[in-house]
Scaffold this motif. Structure first.
Motif, PDB file in Angstrom:
ATOM      1  N   THR A   1      -9.732 -19.292 -15.567  1.00 35.82           N
ATOM      2  CA  THR A   1     -10.654 -18.803 -16.584  1.00 35.82           C
ATOM      3  C   THR A   1     -11.087 -17.391 -16.252  1.00 35.82           C
ATOM      4  O   THR A   1     -11.172 -16.999 -15.087  1.00 35.82           O
ATOM      5  N   ILE A   2     -11.347 -16.634 -17.281  1.00 36.31           N
ATOM      6  CA  ILE A   2     -11.811 -15.254 -17.106  1.00 36.31           C
ATOM      7  C   ILE A   2     -13.327 -15.289 -16.947  1.00 36.31           C
ATOM      8  O   ILE A   2     -14.029 -15.834 -17.801  1.00 36.31           O
ATOM      9  N   PRO A   3     -13.859 -14.741 -15.834  1.00 38.28           N
ATOM     10  CA  PRO A   3     -15.309 -14.782 -15.622  1.00 38.28           C
ATOM     11  C   PRO A   3     -16.051 -13.889 -16.608  1.00 38.28           C
ATOM     12  O   PRO A   3     -15.536 -12.865 -17.041  1.00 38.28           O
ATOM     13  N   ASN A   4     -17.238 -14.314 -16.948  1.00 44.83           N
ATOM     14  CA  ASN A   4     -18.119 -13.495 -17.780  1.00 44.83           C
ATOM     15  C   ASN A   4     -18.603 -12.344 -16.909  1.00 44.83           C
ATOM     16  O   ASN A   4     -19.217 -12.563 -15.868  1.00 44.83           O
ATOM     17  N   HIS A   5     -18.323 -11.112 -17.312  1.00 42.86           N
ATOM     18  CA  HIS A   5     -18.656  -9.945 -16.482  1.00 42.86           C
ATOM     19  C   HIS A   5     -20.149  -9.859 -16.190  1.00 42.86           C
ATOM     20  O   HIS A   5     -20.545  -9.458 -15.094  1.00 42.86           O
ATOM     21  N   THR A   6     -20.972 -10.238 -17.142  1.00 42.08           N
ATOM     22  CA  THR A   6     -22.418 -10.205 -16.921  1.00 42.08           C
ATOM     23  C   THR A   6     -22.807 -11.185 -15.825  1.00 42.08           C
ATOM     24  O   THR A   6     -23.610 -10.861 -14.953  1.00 42.08           O
ATOM     25  N   ASN A   7     -22.208 -12.365 -15.844  1.00 38.74           N
ATOM     26  CA  ASN A   7     -22.521 -13.355 -14.813  1.00 38.74           C
ATOM     27  C   ASN A   7     -22.077 -12.903 -13.429  1.00 38.74           C
ATOM     28  O   ASN A   7     -22.764 -13.160 -12.446  1.00 38.74           O
TER      29      ASN A   7
ATOM     30  N   LYS B   1     -21.816  -9.775 -12.337  1.00 40.49           N
ATOM     31  CA  LYS B   1     -22.750  -8.727 -11.880  1.00 40.49           C
ATOM     32  C   LYS B   1     -24.096  -9.333 -11.492  1.00 40.49           C
ATOM     33  O   LYS B   1     -24.702  -8.922 -10.493  1.00 40.49           O
ATOM     34  N   LYS B   2     -24.582 -10.308 -12.251  1.00 42.65           N
ATOM     35  CA  LYS B   2     -25.867 -10.951 -11.956  1.00 42.65           C
ATOM     36  C   LYS B   2     -25.786 -11.726 -10.653  1.00 42.65           C
ATOM     37  O   LYS B   2     -26.697 -11.669  -9.824  1.00 42.65           O
TER      38      LYS B   2
ATOM     39  N   ASN C   1     -22.323  -2.017 -12.878  1.00 40.89           N
ATOM     40  CA  ASN C   1     -21.006  -2.449 -12.437  1.00 40.89           C
ATOM     41  C   ASN C   1     -20.706  -1.663 -11.162  1.00 40.89           C
ATOM     42  O   ASN C   1     -20.138  -0.577 -11.201  1.00 40.89           O
TER      43      ASN C   1
END
Length: 75
Positions: free
Chosen positions: A2-8, A10-11, A51
């Protein structure tokens, strides 16, 4: 895979940075001074707004006397 949610991503990184920084008793300002970055940048990273580059991960890890891999451990 699965492609990770970029916001998650970074958080999660920012949360781990905050955890390590606080465990060492450092303020954002003190950490920023040690790694020659701006305090507002450190705050933005911790909030998951930035980022962060590999170079800055390395600077922060050096300032905290840890391996960069420790930012990605969940302990």
């Amino acid at each position: 895979m699965t492609i990770p949610n970029h916001t998650n991503v970074k958080k999660k990184f920012g949360d781990r940075l905050r955890q390590i920084r606080q465990a060492r008793g450092l303020s954002q300002e003190e950490l920023a001074h040690l790694c020659h970055l701006d305090r507002s940048y450190i705050g933005g990273v911790e909030r998951g707004e930035r980022n962060i580059s590999l170079l800055n991960i390395h600077k922060i890890a050096d300032a905290l006397n840890i391996s960069p891999r420790e930012f990605f451990n969940d302990d």
